[in-house]
Scaffold this motif. Structure first.
Motif, PDB file in Angstrom:
ATOM      1  N   TYR A  68       1.047  -1.198   0.221  1.00  0.00           N
ATOM      2  CA  TYR A  68      -0.086  -0.826  -0.041  1.00  0.00           C
ATOM      3  C   TYR A  68       0.862   1.214  -0.489  1.00  0.00           C
ATOM      4  O   TYR A  68       2.064   1.007   0.128  1.00  0.00           O
ATOM      5  CB  TYR A  68      -0.790   0.055   1.241  1.00  0.00           C
ATOM      6  CG  TYR A  68      -2.318  -0.925   1.622  1.00  0.00           C
ATOM      7  CD1 TYR A  68      -3.079  -0.481   1.226  1.00  0.00           C
ATOM      8  CD2 TYR A  68      -1.885  -2.102   1.655  1.00  0.00           C
ATOM      9  CE1 TYR A  68      -4.210  -2.137   0.398  1.00  0.00           C
ATOM     10  CE2 TYR A  68      -2.897  -3.059   1.735  1.00  0.00           C
ATOM     11  CZ  TYR A  68      -3.815  -3.214   0.663  1.00  0.00           C
ATOM     12  OH  TYR A  68      -4.976  -3.792   1.045  1.00  0.00           O
ATOM     13  N   VAL A  69       0.017   2.472   0.048  1.00  0.00           N
ATOM     14  CA  VAL A  69       0.875   3.702  -0.030  1.00  0.00           C
ATOM     15  C   VAL A  69       0.055   4.588   1.647  1.00  0.00           C
ATOM     16  O   VAL A  69      -0.630   4.568   1.737  1.00  0.00           O
ATOM     17  CB  VAL A  69       0.771   4.500  -1.108  1.00  0.00           C
ATOM     18  CG1 VAL A  69       1.201   5.722  -0.869  1.00  0.00           C
ATOM     19  CG2 VAL A  69       1.809   4.228  -2.103  1.00  0.00           C
ATOM     20  N   ALA A  70       1.047   5.077   1.915  1.00  0.00           N
ATOM     21  CA  ALA A  70       0.020   5.366   3.559  1.00  0.00           C
ATOM     22  C   ALA A  70       0.926   7.170   3.103  1.00  0.00           C
ATOM     23  O   ALA A  70       1.677   7.649   3.225  1.00  0.00           O
ATOM     24  CB  ALA A  70       1.121   4.831   4.721  1.00  0.00           C
ATOM     25  N   ILE A  71      -0.197   7.814   3.166  1.00  0.00           N
ATOM     26  CA  ILE A  71      -0.265   9.137   3.362  1.00  0.00           C
ATOM     27  C   ILE A  71      -0.515  10.042   4.717  1.00  0.00           C
ATOM     28  O   ILE A  71      -1.707   9.715   5.494  1.00  0.00           O
ATOM     29  CB  ILE A  71      -1.208  10.173   2.727  1.00  0.00           C
ATOM     30  CG1 ILE A  71      -0.555   9.469   1.125  1.00  0.00           C
ATOM     31  CG2 ILE A  71      -0.888  11.374   2.030  1.00  0.00           C
ATOM     32  CD1 ILE A  71      -1.374   7.926   0.854  1.00  0.00           C
TER      33      ILE A  71
ATOM     34  N   ILE B 164      -4.195   4.005   0.677  1.00  0.00           N
ATOM     35  CA  ILE B 164      -4.443   3.729  -0.813  1.00  0.00           C
ATOM     36  C   ILE B 164      -3.469   2.181  -1.458  1.00  0.00           C
ATOM     37  O   ILE B 164      -2.626   2.350  -0.442  1.00  0.00           O
ATOM     38  CB  ILE B 164      -4.652   4.576  -1.731  1.00  0.00           C
ATOM     39  CG1 ILE B 164      -3.328   5.313  -1.996  1.00  0.00           C
ATOM     40  CG2 ILE B 164      -5.502   5.527  -1.357  1.00  0.00           C
ATOM     41  CD1 ILE B 164      -3.845   6.116  -3.569  1.00  0.00           C
ATOM     42  N   LYS B 165      -4.129   1.542  -1.886  1.00  0.00           N
ATOM     43  CA  LYS B 165      -3.772   0.535  -2.707  1.00  0.00           C
ATOM     44  C   LYS B 165      -1.961   0.897  -3.623  1.00  0.00           C
ATOM     45  O   LYS B 165      -2.593   2.157  -3.958  1.00  0.00           O
ATOM     46  CB  LYS B 165      -4.678  -0.611  -3.519  1.00  0.00           C
ATOM     47  CG  LYS B 165      -5.006  -1.364  -2.828  1.00  0.00           C
ATOM     48  CD  LYS B 165      -6.298  -2.329  -3.868  1.00  0.00           C
ATOM     49  CE  LYS B 165      -6.729  -3.534  -2.777  1.00  0.00           C
ATOM     50  NZ  LYS B 165      -7.484  -4.291  -3.218  1.00  0.00           N
ATOM     51  N   GLN B 166      -1.055   0.128  -3.856  1.00  0.00           N
ATOM     52  CA  GLN B 166      -0.301   0.726  -4.596  1.00  0.00           C
ATOM     53  C   GLN B 166      -1.068   0.731  -6.076  1.00  0.00           C
ATOM     54  O   GLN B 166      -0.162   2.090  -6.500  1.00  0.00           O
ATOM     55  CB  GLN B 166       1.476  -0.175  -4.188  1.00  0.00           C
ATOM     56  CG  GLN B 166       2.426   0.892  -4.691  1.00  0.00           C
ATOM     57  CD  GLN B 166       3.652  -0.731  -4.019  1.00  0.00           C
ATOM     58  OE1 GLN B 166       3.933  -0.692  -3.426  1.00  0.00           O
ATOM     59  NE2 GLN B 166       4.106  -0.895  -5.135  1.00  0.00           N
ATOM     60  N   ALA B 167      -0.621  -0.376  -5.885  1.00  0.00           N
ATOM     61  CA  ALA B 167      -1.649  -0.309  -7.540  1.00  0.00           C
ATOM     62  C   ALA B 167      -2.458   0.905  -7.932  1.00  0.00           C
ATOM     63  O   ALA B 167      -2.509   1.527  -9.168  1.00  0.00           O
ATOM     64  CB  ALA B 167      -2.534  -1.543  -8.698  1.00  0.00           C
TER      65      ALA B 167
ATOM     66  N   LEU C 181       5.821   4.048   0.892  1.00  0.00           N
ATOM     67  CA  LEU C 181       5.238   2.854   1.053  1.00  0.00           C
ATOM     68  C   LEU C 181       5.426   2.430   2.269  1.00  0.00           C
ATOM     69  O   LEU C 181       5.654   2.508   3.037  1.00  0.00           O
ATOM     70  CB  LEU C 181       6.145   2.125  -0.304  1.00  0.00           C
ATOM     71  CG  LEU C 181       6.617   3.034  -1.420  1.00  0.00           C
ATOM     72  CD1 LEU C 181       7.956   1.782  -2.155  1.00  0.00           C
ATOM     73  CD2 LEU C 181       5.287   2.978  -2.295  1.00  0.00           C
ATOM     74  N   LEU C 182       3.825   1.290   2.236  1.00  0.00           N
ATOM     75  CA  LEU C 182       2.906   0.304   3.458  1.00  0.00           C
ATOM     76  C   LEU C 182       3.239  -0.757   3.617  1.00  0.00           C
ATOM     77  O   LEU C 182       2.871  -1.009   1.826  1.00  0.00           O
ATOM     78  CB  LEU C 182       1.899   0.905   3.696  1.00  0.00           C
ATOM     79  CG  LEU C 182       1.475   0.131   5.239  1.00  0.00           C
ATOM     80  CD1 LEU C 182       2.667   0.377   6.201  1.00  0.00           C
ATOM     81  CD2 LEU C 182       0.172   0.772   5.065  1.00  0.00           C
TER      82      LEU C 182
ATOM     83  N   MET D  34       3.638  -7.031   5.961  1.00  0.00           N
ATOM     84  CA  MET D  34       4.245  -7.868   5.858  1.00  0.00           C
ATOM     85  C   MET D  34       5.532  -7.784   6.132  1.00  0.00           C
ATOM     86  O   MET D  34       6.170  -9.169   7.003  1.00  0.00           O
ATOM     87  CB  MET D  34       4.150  -8.498   4.598  1.00  0.00           C
ATOM     88  CG  MET D  34       2.534  -8.378   4.133  1.00  0.00           C
ATOM     89  SD  MET D  34       1.905 -10.408   5.777  1.00  0.00           S
ATOM     90  CE  MET D  34       2.114 -11.253   5.420  1.00  0.00           C
ATOM     91  N   GLU D  35       6.496  -7.154   5.236  1.00  0.00           N
ATOM     92  CA  GLU D  35       8.056  -6.900   5.174  1.00  0.00           C
ATOM     93  C   GLU D  35       8.757  -5.850   6.168  1.00  0.00           C
ATOM     94  O   GLU D  35       9.431  -5.934   6.548  1.00  0.00           O
ATOM     95  CB  GLU D  35       8.533  -6.659   4.575  1.00  0.00           C
ATOM     96  CG  GLU D  35       7.800  -7.892   3.221  1.00  0.00           C
ATOM     97  CD  GLU D  35       8.642  -7.272   1.740  1.00  0.00           C
ATOM     98  OE1 GLU D  35       9.254  -6.190   1.695  1.00  0.00           O
ATOM     99  OE2 GLU D  35       8.396  -8.310   0.893  1.00  0.00           O
ATOM    100  N   GLY D  36       7.244  -4.879   7.478  1.00  0.00           N
ATOM    101  CA  GLY D  36       7.684  -4.618   8.000  1.00  0.00           C
ATOM    102  C   GLY D  36       7.999  -2.812   7.829  1.00  0.00           C
ATOM    103  O   GLY D  36       8.737  -2.116   8.403  1.00  0.00           O
ATOM    104  N   GLU D  37       7.479  -2.377   6.509  1.00  0.00           N
ATOM    105  CA  GLU D  37       7.963  -1.317   5.848  1.00  0.00           C
ATOM    106  C   GLU D  37       6.955  -0.383   5.927  1.00  0.00           C
ATOM    107  O   GLU D  37       5.539  -0.255   5.597  1.00  0.00           O
ATOM    108  CB  GLU D  37       8.217  -1.251   4.226  1.00  0.00           C
ATOM    109  CG  GLU D  37       9.460  -0.662   3.258  1.00  0.00           C
ATOM    110  CD  GLU D  37       9.372  -0.963   1.795  1.00  0.00           C
ATOM    111  OE1 GLU D  37       9.374   0.242   1.447  1.00  0.00           O
ATOM    112  OE2 GLU D  37       8.818  -2.315   1.663  1.00  0.00           O
TER     113      GLU D  37
END
Length: 369
Positions: free
Chosen positions: A91-94, A110-113, A174-175, A178-181
């Motif tokens: 996802y993308v976090a704002i 929102i979804k990255q796509a 970027l969110l 699952m990978e802690g990002e």
């Protein structure tokens, strides 16, 4: 010795039983929204989201040159430790911080796509074949789009809360939980409120945009809005009471002055006509002074009573059932006072009302008083 060994079926049964137990425990401990937010609080948060994101959709539509729709929100509760279940994909976090009016943070997800499509449109593309890898330039484009959205939402909230509300420039990242990002931009509180909207941008996006706020911050918004409305109503009542008291005092003083003047000048008090006993000629003479005053004429088709929840749920296409049957006479009111009864007619292409019954002249004069 062979009898002491477990068969593969028995091993599978034990494993399935353990998994079922773990799943049931997770289900039992999953928080429910009604445990933390009342129905009124959920409706209030939904209405705040409706108003703020309604204007955001207009701003985004202008920015992207696409039709943008953001539908009625759904309010839920999530635990921070279960965010990976809520957001399993990239996802993308704002993140937005309030700098004036409120003290708290607001995160849009929102979804990255979907973010890739928005970035492509912002950069002059068609949005049909966007690059899935979001670089710095793409994130900057998404950041500007979200800045316009949240700025418009803050302006709308300023109107709702009757005070100036301002935000910091959004922080986009970027969110990938699952990978802690990107988790550092999410609120640190254990319980979070998720307000999900359906986001539609032309024929390119039909997805969700989610608003994440701490539960304590969400409750403070509801409390402030309710208290603001209560304070406004109380202030109006207090002002009306003060004006009434002042008016009564002024009338009392004026009456005392008039009495004193009459006593000094030995003037007889004026005698006013009683409309109930007045003759028709005298009534018309008294009415001559009023005949040119415009009055508001209203035709009332019917009435009904709705709860606040039912009013908030109304939308285009909603049907409101009234307390009168089809073909039943309608009420004709002058300055909100019932004067006559009539039936609806059509004159050329306009509606009209034919008077079928009218109240007595004495009653009409009373209502004009």
């Amino acid at each position: 010795m062979m009898s002491d060994m477990l068969s593969q079926e028995e091993i599978d049964a034990l494993l399935n039983g353990t998994a079922s137990t773990e799943n049931s425990e997770q289900t039992e401990h999953k928080p429910q929204v009604e445990d933390f937010l009342t129905s009124m609080e959920r409706d209030t948060l939904g209405e705040i989201g409706n108003i703020s994101f309604g204007s955001s959709a207009t701003a985004l539509s202008t920015l992207l040159s696409q039709k943008v729709e953001i539908t009625t929100p759904e309010v839920g509760i999530i635990e921070r430790q279960r965010l990976k279940d809520e957001f399993p994909h990239p996802y993308v976090a704002i993140q937005v911080k309030y700098t004036e009016g409120f003290s708290g943070t607001n995160v849009l997800v929102i979804k990255q796509a979907d973010a890739a499509i928005i970035a492509d449109l912002m950069l002059g593309g068609t949005g049909e074949n966007p690059e899935q890898e979001l670089g710095d330039i793409h994130l900057s484009a998404v950041q500007e789009a979200m800045n316009q959205m949240m700025g418009s939402a803050a302006t709308s909230m300023s109107t709702v809360f009757s005070k100036r509300i301002d935000i910091s420039p959004p922080n986009v990242s970027l969110l990938n939980i699952m990978e802690g990002e990107g988790t550092e931009n999410l609120p640190e509180q254990d319980l979070l409120v998720k307000v999900s909207f359906r986001l539609m941008i032309g024929n390119l996006i039909d997805s969700k945009i989610m608003q994440i706020v701490p539960l304590t911050f969400a409750k403070s918004l509801v409390s402030e809005l309710i208290n603001e409305n209560a304070s406004s109503e109380s202030s109006i009542q207090e002002t009306a009471a003060a004006q009434e008291a002042t008016l009564v005092q002024e009338i009392k003083v004026e009456a005392e002055q008039q009495t004193q003047t009459q006593q000094e000048q030995n003037v007889q008090p004026a005698v006013f006509t009683n409309f109930e006993t007045a003759s028709p000629q005298l009534e018309m003479k008294n009415l001559d002074m009023l005949l040119d005053i415009p009055l508001q004429v209203t035709v009332e088709l019917g009435r009904t009573t709705k709860t606040v929840k039912e009013i908030l749920e109304m939308g285009p296409g909603s049907i409101i059932e009234l307390d009168k049957l089809a073909g039943e006479p309608v009420d004709i009111l002058v300055n909100n006072q019932l004067i006559a009864i009539g039936e609806v007619v059509v004159i050329d292409e306009n509606f009209g009302v034919r008077v079928t019954d009218i109240v007595s002249k004495k009653d009409r004069l009373k209502k004009l008083n």
